[in-house]
Design an enzyme around this catalytic site. Structure first.
Site: not given
Ligand SMILES: NC(=O)c1ccc[n+]([C@@H]2O[C@H](COP(=O)([O-])OP(=O)(O)OC[C@H]3O[C@@H](n4cnc5c(N)ncnc54)[C@H](O)[C@@H]3O)[C@@H](O)[C@H]2O)c1
Length: 260
Positions: A16, A37, A166, A199
């Site tokens: 994702s 994942d 977080y 994002f």
């Molecule tokens: N989207 C944003 O605005 C944003 C901003 C800052 C940081 N982030 C960070 O970026 C990373 C990706 O986020 P995203 O927005 O793509 O979110 P998302 O939810 O689309 O993707 C995160 C993925 O991590 C997987 N995941 C969660 N826990 C897990 C585990 N224990 N083992 C294996 N897989 C696991 C989920 O199933 C998911 O597919 C995260 O670490 C998030 O904290 C995102």
């Protein structure tokens, strides 16, 4: 590192959002990608689309991560690239008073620890196990064995209300980047971390349009949410540019998060 079909990569959280975008971008360079994942359905879909391998992995479990690396390496060989995107969040105040009945409660410690285990310890677990595997590889011509990219957040530096766990988890990822780069320097493995702003991923896709508009307006420039392919672009630069090491880089359109 020159990316091509002689390189294998593991992308955690690759089912994702930012991880899926990075898996696609690596594939476009010819790299063989394995996705770790929890989400089997979405992970299988992305793996099928990119011709990669899906490994159902929970980054909080040693056995699960070991099994994931075994499956990925059996399919593609030892990875030279690891991108850590698996992560999640929660929002709970450290201590608070109920508006209804005045009762007082605090952040439950199990919820705090749960998030640290996923975002911080899970990231370190994958780094340590992947780096140990990379040490078995011959160095490439410039002495490099591997490259690792982690995902923190701007919340590591300007966390909002409710983000104690977080921000602690992401601050931990930022804090360990340099010492890990130093631990691995003699083996030719580089380590860098991206601090994304806001994002447009499934995390936010469900938010109402007015919330998305307000978030977009809060970004100095460009006035929009970041695109996952822009995250992937920086991740690939960190991997491809051999002088990029030990860095924590914000990718955020100059946003500085307000208290809430
Ligand atoms: N989207 C944003 O605005 C944003 C901003 C800052 C940081 N982030 C960070 O970026 C990373 C990706 O986020 P995203 O927005 O793509 O979110 P998302 O939810 O689309 O993707 C995160 C993925 O991590 C997987 N995941 C969660 N826990 C897990 C585990 N224990 N083992 C294996 N897989 C696991 C989920 O199933 C998911 O597919 C995260 O670490 C998030 O904290 C995102």
């Amino acid at each position: 590192m020159k990316l091509g079909n002689d390189i294998a990569a593991v992308v955690t959280g690759g089912a994702s959002g930012l991880g899926a975008a990075t898996a696609r971008a690596l594939t476009a360079k010819g790299v063989k990608v394995a996705i770790f994942d929890l989400q089997a359905g979405k992970g299988e879909d992305v793996a099928r689309e990119i011709g990669g391998v899906f490994c159902e992995v929970n980054v909080t479990s040693d056995e699960s991560v070991d099994a994931g690396f075994a499956k990925a390496r059996a399919a593609h060989g030892q990875e030279r690239v690891l991108v850590n995107c698996a992560g999640t969040g929660n929002a709970i105040k450290t201590a608070s008073r109920s508006k209804e009945d005045g009762s007082i409660k605090h952040f439950p410690l199990d919820a705090f620890n749960w998030l640290i285990q996923i975002n911080l310890v899970g990231t370190f677990r994958c780094i340590a196990k992947s780096a140990a595997g990379m040490l078995t590889l011959d160095p490439l011509e410039d002495g490099e064995r591997g490259a690792i990219v982690n995902t923190a957040s701007v919340a590591a530096e300007d966390g909002q209300m409710g983000q104690a766990a977080y921000s602690a988890s992401k601050g931990g990822v930022v804090g360990m980047t340099l010492p890990i780069a130093r631990d691995l320097m003699s083996e030719g493995i580089r380590v860098n971390t991206i601090l994304p702003g806001i994002f447009d991923t499934p995390l936010l896709a469900g938010a109402p349009q007015n919330v998305r508009d307000a978030l977009s307006a809060s970004v100095p420039f460009p006035k929009r949410l970041g695109r996952p392919d822009e995250y992937a672009q920086l991740a690939l630069t960190m991997i491809e540019c051999g002088y990029f090491n030990g860095e924590d880089v914000r990718l955020d359109g100059a946003i500085r998060m307000a208290p809430r």
